[in-house]
Design a protein around this motif. Structure first.
Motif, PDB file in Angstrom:
ATOM      1  N   ALA A  97      14.996  21.710 -15.498  1.00  0.00           N
ATOM      2  CA  ALA A  97      15.917  22.802 -15.434  1.00  0.00           C
ATOM      3  C   ALA A  97      17.444  21.946 -14.872  1.00  0.00           C
ATOM      4  O   ALA A  97      17.669  21.327 -15.754  1.00  0.00           O
ATOM      5  CB  ALA A  97      15.234  22.958 -13.382  1.00  0.00           C
ATOM      6  N   LEU A  98      17.616  23.526 -15.606  1.00  0.00           N
ATOM      7  CA  LEU A  98      19.487  23.467 -15.380  1.00  0.00           C
ATOM      8  C   LEU A  98      20.278  22.776 -14.337  1.00  0.00           C
ATOM      9  O   LEU A  98      21.322  22.629 -14.613  1.00  0.00           O
ATOM     10  CB  LEU A  98      19.998  24.516 -15.201  1.00  0.00           C
ATOM     11  N   ASN A  99      19.421  22.760 -13.459  1.00  0.00           N
ATOM     12  CA  ASN A  99      20.306  21.940 -11.882  1.00  0.00           C
ATOM     13  C   ASN A  99      19.169  20.501 -11.595  1.00  0.00           C
ATOM     14  O   ASN A  99      20.117  20.338 -10.705  1.00  0.00           O
ATOM     15  CB  ASN A  99      19.560  23.007 -10.599  1.00  0.00           C
ATOM     16  N   GLU A 100      19.028  20.052 -12.663  1.00  0.00           N
ATOM     17  CA  GLU A 100      18.629  18.751 -12.396  1.00  0.00           C
ATOM     18  C   GLU A 100      19.568  18.161 -13.451  1.00  0.00           C
ATOM     19  O   GLU A 100      19.563  17.978 -14.847  1.00  0.00           O
ATOM     20  CB  GLU A 100      17.232  18.150 -12.712  1.00  0.00           C
ATOM     21  N   GLY A 101      19.418  16.169 -13.452  1.00  0.00           N
ATOM     22  CA  GLY A 101      19.607  15.243 -13.727  1.00  0.00           C
ATOM     23  C   GLY A 101      20.901  15.428 -14.677  1.00  0.00           C
ATOM     24  O   GLY A 101      21.921  16.116 -14.348  1.00  0.00           O
ATOM     25  N   LEU A 102      21.181  14.562 -15.281  1.00  0.00           N
ATOM     26  CA  LEU A 102      22.207  14.433 -16.748  1.00  0.00           C
ATOM     27  C   LEU A 102      22.358  15.599 -17.414  1.00  0.00           C
ATOM     28  O   LEU A 102      23.621  16.451 -17.494  1.00  0.00           O
ATOM     29  CB  LEU A 102      22.364  13.381 -16.849  1.00  0.00           C
ATOM     30  N   ALA A 103      21.592  16.400 -17.918  1.00  0.00           N
ATOM     31  CA  ALA A 103      21.774  16.634 -18.979  1.00  0.00           C
ATOM     32  C   ALA A 103      22.154  18.682 -18.485  1.00  0.00           C
ATOM     33  O   ALA A 103      22.901  19.820 -18.750  1.00  0.00           O
ATOM     34  CB  ALA A 103      20.192  17.844 -19.492  1.00  0.00           C
ATOM     35  N   GLY A 104      21.845  18.984 -17.044  1.00  0.00           N
ATOM     36  CA  GLY A 104      21.819  19.266 -16.125  1.00  0.00           C
ATOM     37  C   GLY A 104      23.455  19.951 -15.829  1.00  0.00           C
ATOM     38  O   GLY A 104      24.566  20.629 -15.752  1.00  0.00           O
TER      39      GLY A 104
END
Length: 784
Positions: free
Chosen positions: A534-541
């Motif tokens: 999801a866009l609001n999760e983790g380092l990628a987000g």
């Protein structure tokens, strides 16, 4: 044609271009006698061309991907030879050499041969062998040429040694060659004489006179060709001789060739003087000529020079009116060189002459003979073929030019006086013919070797140029600039990160809705090592939201990171503009620095621009050809696609069908329910039409309330499609209400088709379909 078909065509075009370039590379190598190959990291054959079928007995396509050792085995190498070749390669690799050159014994067609192996070794940054490019060159004939040259030198030396007179070479006053007869006359060995001053062996009373004679001769003055003098033997005995000197090249330097004639017996026997003078003159001329022939023919390297020199020397031994050399090719004699025929207006016809041996008895007899054939008077010999152009020939002499294993051709002399040639003349020409055969064969082998060397250099240069072009295909920025699909951009970016930046573990994610979807990953990344998020999760987000690149040396530095595998220790997370995220990981801590991040950002800048370009192009294409209300193709697109379908129909002789649909009473619907309701009806009808036809069929909004369907490769099935549409709209009216109050939606349909050989125009076909549609409309209204 749908946009995805256009994209697929572009991709196929790129791949076809690469395949065409490889095909051109194979074509470049066709016709040469070398086998050219390239070997990959796993010792598999990645390219092979040249004389593949001739040398290996296999096509190049059948060897691609096979172990490299098969090339040498197919060429005839033994297992032991192959092991020795591998040991040579291992020594080269251990010494980090980039070039290997060695010889490989082979056995083919029951005979032994020798191949030259030349390889170029390329290493990767770790010092491992990345690839090998090489060539197999058959040097069997080259070795035979060298042996033939050696035998020729021995033959020519033998000719000089067999001469009755003494023969010597003088360079800078010293003896550089003496034959056995001269050594015998001076009662010394050749070894004792070589290197000594010639003047030491001349009687003191004659030294000054001989020196003056030599100086005048070299200055071009008119002096007698024969000079009488006395030589001094080992025991001091004076030996009367006649010396004949001429300037010749010897071992690349000017030299004086001196024929030494012992005239002791002449002086002792005056009664035999005249006979001896004649015999001596002939022997001297023959010895001089044979010596010069040996040297002159040895110095000639081209076939034309050898042929001209043979006729020149033949004229010195036996005078002729005209002469020619004919080379034997199968059962045919082909004129190779001629002299003297221009006086009779026959130079060009003679040089273009070819003759079969079975039609010329005299030439066939000369080929089979040892000493040739002599015709004293052509008009009295029934074997002579009389033609008007050669009626002036009254005497004829033909000598075979023969190697030990085969006959090369004939030396033929023509005279315009009967009896001008004798059997003695024929015998005098036999040594010349033997020397000529060796010289002709050497010239042929030399020219063949020169041609082969030239061809090999040209092919190698073409191969290097082709290699440079292929390597440029993998330049990252050029690849990204030419990508036509998002997938191609993603895969090329990951590949560039792997091969250029040296990132073995990386992924590329793009935004779709509220999630980051994995679009490409490196080949070394294990399965399950990357998933969508999801866009609001983790380092990628976090990277996507902040649009900032993050470098982490350990996972403790990025608590928001959620690694998919325990062995991941460090990495880089960088944004792809506002389109996605690119992540790089390593199993080692602190594996990346700021320079790695800078280079990655530079690459991703190109990636972002390529993705935006492709999306903009896709959007513009859709806007140009789609109806914004119904998402059906518009009338402009119909004009483009119909011309393509008609052209394809004519090429493949397939019919094209049209189905025209009118939404009945659309104006009444707009007036009664409003234009928004009318728009919904058009959208529902467009959706229904797309579901009723094939993916290859094209649905077009042709007018305000009209649709048109193009059915490629369809004839009588158009009515089947029309009936399917009627049934679909009937079910739609029964199952759900498009309009309030159960107001039905009805369609009027007209069909038609166009044949490839039909003279009917597109406008006429459209008029026909339109007429049938209105007939159907009137019929429906008259029978509600």
């Amino acid at each position: 044609m749908e946009p995805r078909n256009v994209q697929r065509k572009d991709v196929l075009g790129d791949r076809n271009a690469l395949e065409q370039e490889l095909k051109q590379l194979r074509n470049v190598t066709q016709g040469i006698e070398d086998v050219l190959y390239s070997v990959g990291r796993r010792r598999e054959i990645t390219f092979i061309g040249g004389a593949c079928e001739n040398m290996l007995g296999r096509s190049s396509e059948s060897l691609i991907g096979r172990p490299a050792e098969e090339v040498a085995l197919l060429a005839g190498a033994s297992r032991e030879s192959l092991r020795e070749l591998q040991r040579a390669r291992d020594r080269a690799v251990n010494a980090r050499e980039t070039a290997l050159r060695c010889e490989l014994p082979v056995a083919r067609a029951g005979s032994l041969g020798l191949l030259e192996v030349r390889e170029e070794i390329r290493y990767d940054r770790n010092g491992n062998v990345a690839s090998v490019s090489g060539a197999l060159h058959d040097i069997t004939d080259q070795r035979r040429v060298e042996e033939a040259l050696r035998e020729t030198q021995e033959t020519l030396s033998g000719i000089l040694e067999q001469a009755n007179d003494g023969i010597l070479m003088i360079q800078d006053g010293s003896l550089t060659y003496v034959n056995r007869n001269l050594a015998r006359l001076l009662r010394r060995t050749p070894t004792e004489l070589l290197g000594t001053e010639f003047a030491e062996h001349v009687h003191p009373d004659d030294r000054a006179r001989l020196l003056d004679h030599s100086r005048l001769r070299l200055a071009g003055k008119d002096v007698p060709s024969v000079c009488a003098a006395n030589l001094v033997a080992r025991d001091g005995t004076s030996l009367p001789v006649e010396l004949t000197a001429s300037r010749v090249p010897y071992r690349g330097m000017p030299a004086d060739l001196v024929i030494v004639r012992d005239v002791t017996e002449r002086r002792l026997t005056e009664g035999r003087r005249e006979a001896l003078i004649t015999a001596e003159r002939e022997q001297r001329l023959l010895a001089e000529t044979l010596a010069e022939v040996s040297l002159a023919l040895t110095s000639c390297t081209t076939l034309a020079d050898v042929l001209a020199e043979i006729l020149h020397q033949a004229g010195r031994i036996v005078p002729f009116r005209a002469a020619n050399i004919a080379l034997l090719e199968g059962g045919t004699l082909r004129m190779a060189h001629a002299q003297g025929y221009e006086s009779f207006g026959l130079e060009n016809p003679v040089l273009s002459l070819t003759e079969r041996l079975d039609g010329f008895v005299l030439d066939a007899a000369a080929i089979e003979s040892q000493d040739g054939v002599v015709v004293r008077d052509t008009r009295e010999d029934p074997r002579w073929v009389v033609v008007p152009e050669t009626a002036w020939i009254r005497a004829y002499l033909a000598i075979p030019i023969r190697l030990p294993e085969r006959t090369l051709g004939l030396l033929r002399l023509d005279g315009d006086v009967p009896g001008v040639f004798t059997e003695a003349d024929a015998r005098r020409l036999v040594p010349l013919a033997s020397a000529a055969a060796a010289a002709l064969e050497n010239a042929r082998l030399h020219e063949a070797a020169q041609r082969e060397l030239t061809e090999r250099r040209e092919v190698e240069e073409d191969l290097r140029e082709s290699k440079r072009k292929i390597e440029r295909l993998y330049e990252a920025t050029r690849v990204l600039a030419t990508c036509t699909t998002e997938d191609a951009v993603c895969q090329s970016s990951v590949k560039a990160a792997e091969e250029i930046l040296g990132f073995p573990l990386c992924t590329l994610d793009l935004v779709e809705g509220d999630r980051l979807i994995v679009k490409a990953m490196s080949k070394q990344l294990p399965n399950g090592a990357s998933t969508e998020s999801a866009l609001n999760e983790g380092l990628a987000g976090e990277t996507y939201r902040t649009r900032k690149t993050q470098i982490f040396g350990t996972l403790d530095e990025v608590p928001e990171a959620k690694p998919t595998r325990e062995e991941f220790r460090s990495g880089i997370s960088a944004p792809i503009g506002d389109l996605g995220v690119f992540q790089v990981v390593s199993t080692k801590p602190r594996a990346f620095g700021s320079e790695d991040a800078r280079l990655l950002e530079l690459l991703l800048g190109h990636t972002t621009e390529a993705l935006k370009r492709i999306r903009l192009q896709q959007k513009l294409k859709e806007q140009a050809v789609l109806d914004p209300l119904t998402s059906a193709y518009n009338r402009r697109y119909f004009g483009e696609v119909m011309q393509q379908e008609i052209s394809r129909s004519r090429r493949y002789e397939h019919p094209v069908a049209l189905v025209m649909i009118d939404v009945d009473r659309l104006k009444d619907i707009n007036d009664r329910f409003g234009h928004q309701a009318g728009d919904r009806v058009l959208q529902e009808v467009a959706k229904l039409l797309r579901s009723a036809v094939r993916d290859t069929d094209i649905v077009i909004r042709y007018g305000g309330d009209e649709f048109l369907i193009v059915l490629p490769e369809t004839n009588g099935q158009a009515e089947v499609v029309a009936e399917r549409i009627r049934e679909a709209i009937r079910r739609r009216n029964e199952e759900s209400q498009v309009l309030p109050g159960g107001f039905p939606v009805t369609l009027a349909i007209g069909t038609g088709h166009w044949e490839p050989n039909s003279p009917q125009s597109l406008e006429a076909l459209l008029a026909q379909v339109d007429r049938r549609m209105y007939e159907n409309k009137r019929e429906q209204r008259s029978h509600p």
